[in-house]
Design a protein around this motif. Structure first.
Motif, PDB file in Angstrom:
ATOM      1  N   SER A  81     -51.100  26.816  -5.368  1.00  0.00           N
ATOM      2  CA  SER A  81     -50.426  27.278  -4.154  1.00  0.00           C
ATOM      3  C   SER A  81     -51.215  28.385  -3.468  1.00  0.00           C
ATOM      4  O   SER A  81     -52.156  28.947  -4.040  1.00  0.00           O
ATOM      5  N   ALA A  82     -50.788  28.708  -2.242  1.00  0.00           N
ATOM      6  CA  ALA A  82     -51.422  29.827  -1.538  1.00  0.00           C
ATOM      7  C   ALA A  82     -51.186  31.128  -2.303  1.00  0.00           C
ATOM      8  O   ALA A  82     -52.057  32.006  -2.345  1.00  0.00           O
ATOM      9  N   GLY A  83     -50.022  31.267  -2.938  1.00  0.00           N
ATOM     10  CA  GLY A  83     -49.736  32.447  -3.746  1.00  0.00           C
ATOM     11  C   GLY A  83     -50.691  32.580  -4.922  1.00  0.00           C
ATOM     12  O   GLY A  83     -51.074  33.686  -5.305  1.00  0.00           O
ATOM     13  N   ASP A  84     -51.064  31.455  -5.497  1.00  0.00           N
ATOM     14  CA  ASP A  84     -52.012  31.448  -6.619  1.00  0.00           C
ATOM     15  C   ASP A  84     -53.352  32.036  -6.171  1.00  0.00           C
ATOM     16  O   ASP A  84     -53.934  32.895  -6.846  1.00  0.00           O
ATOM     17  N   ARG A  85     -53.827  31.592  -5.014  1.00  0.00           N
ATOM     18  CA  ARG A  85     -55.097  32.129  -4.498  1.00  0.00           C
ATOM     19  C   ARG A  85     -54.966  33.619  -4.181  1.00  0.00           C
ATOM     20  O   ARG A  85     -55.862  34.417  -4.456  1.00  0.00           O
ATOM     21  N   ALA A  86     -53.827  34.012  -3.621  1.00  0.00           N
ATOM     22  CA  ALA A  86     -53.616  35.428  -3.299  1.00  0.00           C
ATOM     23  C   ALA A  86     -53.587  36.273  -4.566  1.00  0.00           C
ATOM     24  O   ALA A  86     -54.050  37.419  -4.571  1.00  0.00           O
ATOM     25  N   ALA A  87     -53.044  35.706  -5.649  1.00  0.00           N
ATOM     26  CA  ALA A  87     -52.973  36.446  -6.914  1.00  0.00           C
ATOM     27  C   ALA A  87     -54.373  36.720  -7.467  1.00  0.00           C
ATOM     28  O   ALA A  87     -54.630  37.786  -8.032  1.00  0.00           O
ATOM     29  N   VAL A  88     -55.269  35.749  -7.327  1.00  0.00           N
ATOM     30  CA  VAL A  88     -56.644  35.945  -7.799  1.00  0.00           C
ATOM     31  C   VAL A  88     -57.294  37.101  -7.038  1.00  0.00           C
ATOM     32  O   VAL A  88     -57.898  38.008  -7.645  1.00  0.00           O
ATOM     33  N   ALA A  89     -57.134  37.107  -5.727  1.00  0.00           N
ATOM     34  CA  ALA A  89     -57.706  38.202  -4.921  1.00  0.00           C
ATOM     35  C   ALA A  89     -57.065  39.541  -5.303  1.00  0.00           C
ATOM     36  O   ALA A  89     -57.747  40.568  -5.407  1.00  0.00           O
ATOM     37  N   TRP A  90     -55.758  39.514  -5.535  1.00  0.00           N
ATOM     38  CA  TRP A  90     -55.036  40.738  -5.943  1.00  0.00           C
ATOM     39  C   TRP A  90     -55.608  41.275  -7.251  1.00  0.00           C
ATOM     40  O   TRP A  90     -55.859  42.470  -7.398  1.00  0.00           O
ATOM     41  N   ALA A  91     -55.806  40.382  -8.223  1.00  0.00           N
ATOM     42  CA  ALA A  91     -56.252  40.816  -9.557  1.00  0.00           C
ATOM     43  C   ALA A  91     -57.663  41.405  -9.501  1.00  0.00           C
ATOM     44  O   ALA A  91     -57.946  42.415 -10.142  1.00  0.00           O
ATOM     45  N   VAL A  92     -58.539  40.777  -8.720  1.00  0.00           N
ATOM     46  CA  VAL A  92     -59.904  41.308  -8.581  1.00  0.00           C
ATOM     47  C   VAL A  92     -59.845  42.710  -7.980  1.00  0.00           C
ATOM     48  O   VAL A  92     -60.478  43.655  -8.482  1.00  0.00           O
ATOM     49  N   ARG A  93     -59.053  42.837  -6.926  1.00  0.00           N
ATOM     50  CA  ARG A  93     -58.946  44.133  -6.240  1.00  0.00           C
ATOM     51  C   ARG A  93     -58.386  45.208  -7.177  1.00  0.00           C
ATOM     52  O   ARG A  93     -58.898  46.318  -7.262  1.00  0.00           O
TER      53      ARG A  93
END
Ligand SMILES: [Zn+2]
Length: 488
Positions: A81-93
Motif C-alpha cells: 500500500s501507499a502507507g507501506d511505502r510511507a512507512a519505509v521513508a519514515w523509518a529511514v528518516r
C-alpha cells in the motif's frame, strides 16, 4: 574474568590478569576464543552501564513518540500500500534522526492484496447485519454476493468429520473460541481455523466461510489475518465477525431453524509490489563482526493503524538502540535494528533478509524480536546454548528492579527471526505480556489509545538492558544445536 576487560573499557583492571589470560583475551579480540574459555562474568563497567540504561529508559519517551509519529503520520501500512511505502521513508528518516549508523533499505517484493468492502447479513431466521472483515488474501464475491444456508462447526477436525452432503453448496461457520493467555499460546491453536478453514471448506464444496474472530475482546471489531488456499483447491470467500456478533449468530443457530447467510466482499489481488526492510546499526568495537539483531516489523494490517502490532515493537527496538547509542561505552558487538517488511502477509521481508545474508548468517549470534504488543515485559526467556545459561542468569539479575520472572530456555521467538533461529542463532526473549494483546490485534481498534506509556518505557528498559548485555557477552554466543520447535 571478563575477556572484554581488554576492550575499550575496563582497562583499569588489566593488571589483575595473568599473562595466559591476557593471551586468551587477545584471542577473543579476534573472535577465535572457544568454548574452553574460563567462566564468564560481566565487568563492573558493563553492569553499571546496564543500570544507567534501565534508569534512563524509565524517563525516556522516545519509544512512545515514535509509535505516536508512526501511527499519526503514516497510519495503516499493509504490504504494497501507499502507507507501506510511507512507512519505509519514515523509518529511514527516524533512524537517521536518532543517529543510527549504516541506515539503509533492502528491497523486498511483496504480494499486494486489497480488502475492499465486506458485508455480512443473517437473512434467516431473524434478519440482521453485522460488521465483517475479509480474511487476508481471500477472494471477493460477485457483486450480488454469496447467499446460502449455513452449517456451523467448531474447527477443522469437526468439519472433516461431516459428510460432504452437509457441506456442499453451504456457507461454513466456524465457532471456535480463542482462549486468553499471558503468553499468547491460545492464538496458535485457534488460528488454524483462519489459516486453513477456507481451503478445507472449499475442497469439500462449501461456497464461503465465516469465522468467529481469532481474538479475545467483546468489542464489535472483527479480527483479520492471513488465510491460505491450497494451490489446486477452490478459492472461496472468507470473512470474520466479532465475538459478540458470533454469540448472536450462535443464538440463531440454537433456534433449530435453518440459518441463511449472505456475504459480499470486493477483496482482490493486485500485481506484486515493492517494499523494503529498513536497517540501522550501532557499530560494535572489538567484536564488531558479530551481530546482535533486534527485529520488529514495519508493516501492519490495514483496518487499524498498527500501534500494538507492530508499531510498539518498532518503537521498543529503536528506543532501546537509541539509549545504547547514547552511552559513554560502545558495544562490543554490532547492534543491528531490522524493521522487516511484510511480516503479516507471508513474511517476505524476513525471507528476503535471510536470503541476502546467507553468507553471513553465522555472524548473527543473538536475536531479539518485539512483535507482541506494547508491554510490560513480565519474564525473561531464552533459547541459547546451555553453556550460556549462567550468562542469561546474570542478565536476569541485572533486570531485577523490573521484577521479571525467569522463563525457560524454550523461547520460540517471533516470525521474523525464525529463519535465523533455525540456523542456530541464540535468542533472548524479554516476554511481553500478551494478556490483552488479542483484544486488539489485527482489528480496527489497534490504535495509539492501546499503548500505555509506562508499560512501553518498562519494555524499552528490559530490551535495552538485555541487548546491551547481549552485546557485551564476555565469551561467545555459541550456536544452538537443538532443533527449533515451530512457533505457536
Ligand atoms: Zn505482528
Amino acid at each position: 574474568m571478563a575477556a572484554n576487560s581488554l576492550g575499550d573499557h575496563g582497562f583499569g583492571r588489566m593488571h589483575t590478569f595473568k599473562p595466559l589470560l591476557i593471551a586468551a583475551s587477545l584471542l577473543a579480540l579476534h573472535g577465535q576464543i572457544s568454548a574452553a574459555e574460563p567462566s564468564s562474568t560481566y565487568s563492573k563497567a558493563d553492569l553499571r552501564a546496564a543500570n544507567t540504561l534501565r534508569e534512563r529508559a524509565s524517563t525516556d519517551d522516545t519509544a512512545y513518540q515514535l509509535v505516536q509519529s508512526l501511527t499519526t503520520e503514516v497510519g495503516a501500512r499493509f504490504a504494497g500500500s501507499a502507507g507501506d511505502r510511507a512507512a519505509v521513508a519514515w523509518a529511514v528518516r527516524e533512524m537517521q534522526r536518532l543517529g543510527f549508523s549504516n541506515v539503509r533499505t533492502m528491497e523486498v517484493k511483496v504480494p499486494h492484496w486489497v480488502r475492499g468492502e465486506a458485508s455480512f447479513t443473517v437473512l434467516e431466521p431473524s434478519s440482521q447485519s453485522m460488521p465483517a472483515l475479509a480474511l487476508g488474501g481471500s477472494v471477493g464475491t460477485a457483486p450480488e454476493g454469496v447467499e446460502s444456508e449455513a452449517v456451523m462447526v467448531k474447527d477443522l477436525p469437526a468439519l472433516s468429520a461431516l459428510p460432504t452432503s452437509a457441506v456442499r453448496g453451504r456457507i461454513v461457520y466456524f465457532n471456535n473460541r480463542m482462549e486468553r493467555t499471558r503468553d499468547g499460546s491460545g492464538y496458535g491453536t485457534a488460528v488454524a481455523v483462519r489459516a486453513a478453514g477456507p481451503a478445507l471448506a472449499g475442497s469439500l464444496g462449501a461456497v464461503a466461510v465465516v469465522i468467529r474472530s481469532v481474538g479475545t475482546s467483546n468489542d464489535r471489531f472483527p479480527h483479520t489475518g492471513t488465510t491460505r488456499y491450497s494451490p489446486e483447491g477452490p478459492r472461496i470467500p472468507a470473512v470474520a465477525i466479532s465475538n459478540p456478533d458470533a454469540d448472536a449468530l450462535e443464538r440463531q443457530f440454537a433456534s433449530g431453524k435453518p440459518v441463511r447467510l449472505q456475504i459480499t466482499s470486493s477483496s482482490r489481488d493486485l500485481p506484486q509490489a515493492l517494499s523494503a526492510n529498513v536497517i540501522g546499526e550501532i557499530p560494535g568495537t572489538d567484536r564488531a563482526g558479530e551481530i546482535v539483531i533486534l527485529g520488529a516489523h514495519l508493516d501492519s494490517w490495514d483496518p487499524g493503524v498498527g500501534a500494538i502490532d507492530d508499531g510498539a515493537g518498532v518503537a521498543i527496538m529503536m528506543g532501546a538502540a537509541k539509549l545504547i547509542r547514547e552511552l559513554a561505552l560502545k558495544p562490543r558487538r554490532t547492534i543491528r535494528v531490522v524493521l522487516f517488511a511484510n511480516e503479516e502477509f507471508g513474511t517476505s521481508g524476513s525471507q528476503t533478509y535471510l536470503a541476502a545474508s546467507a553468507a553471513e548468517s553465522a555472524r548473527h549470534v543473538l536475536g531479539f524480536e518485539a512483535d507482541f504488543g506494547a508491554g510490560p515485559v513480565w519474564r525473561l526467556s531464552s533459547r541459547v546454548n546451555p553453556a550460556q545459561l549462567p550468562l542469561v542468569d546474570q542478565i536476569h539479575r541485572a533486570l531485577a528492579p523490573l521484577k521479571l520472572e525467569r522463563g525457560g530456555n524454550e523461547a520460540r521467538g517471533g516470525a521474523d527471526l525464525d529463519g535465523l533461529a533455525k540456523l542456530g542463532m541464540a535468542l533472548l526473549s524479554p516476554d511481553l505480556d500478551g494478556t490483552d494483546y488479542f483484544d486488539v490485534h489485527h482489528t480496527a481498534n489497534d490504535t495509539l489509545a492501546q499503548v500505555d506509556p509506562a508499560a512501553l518505557r518498562q519494555s524499552v528498559a528490559a530490551f535495552a538492558v538485555g541487548t546491551w548485555l547481549g552485546a557485551q557477552n564476555p565469551g561467545n554466543w555459541e550456536r544452538v544445536t537443538t532443533p527449533k520447535p515451530p512457533r505457536r
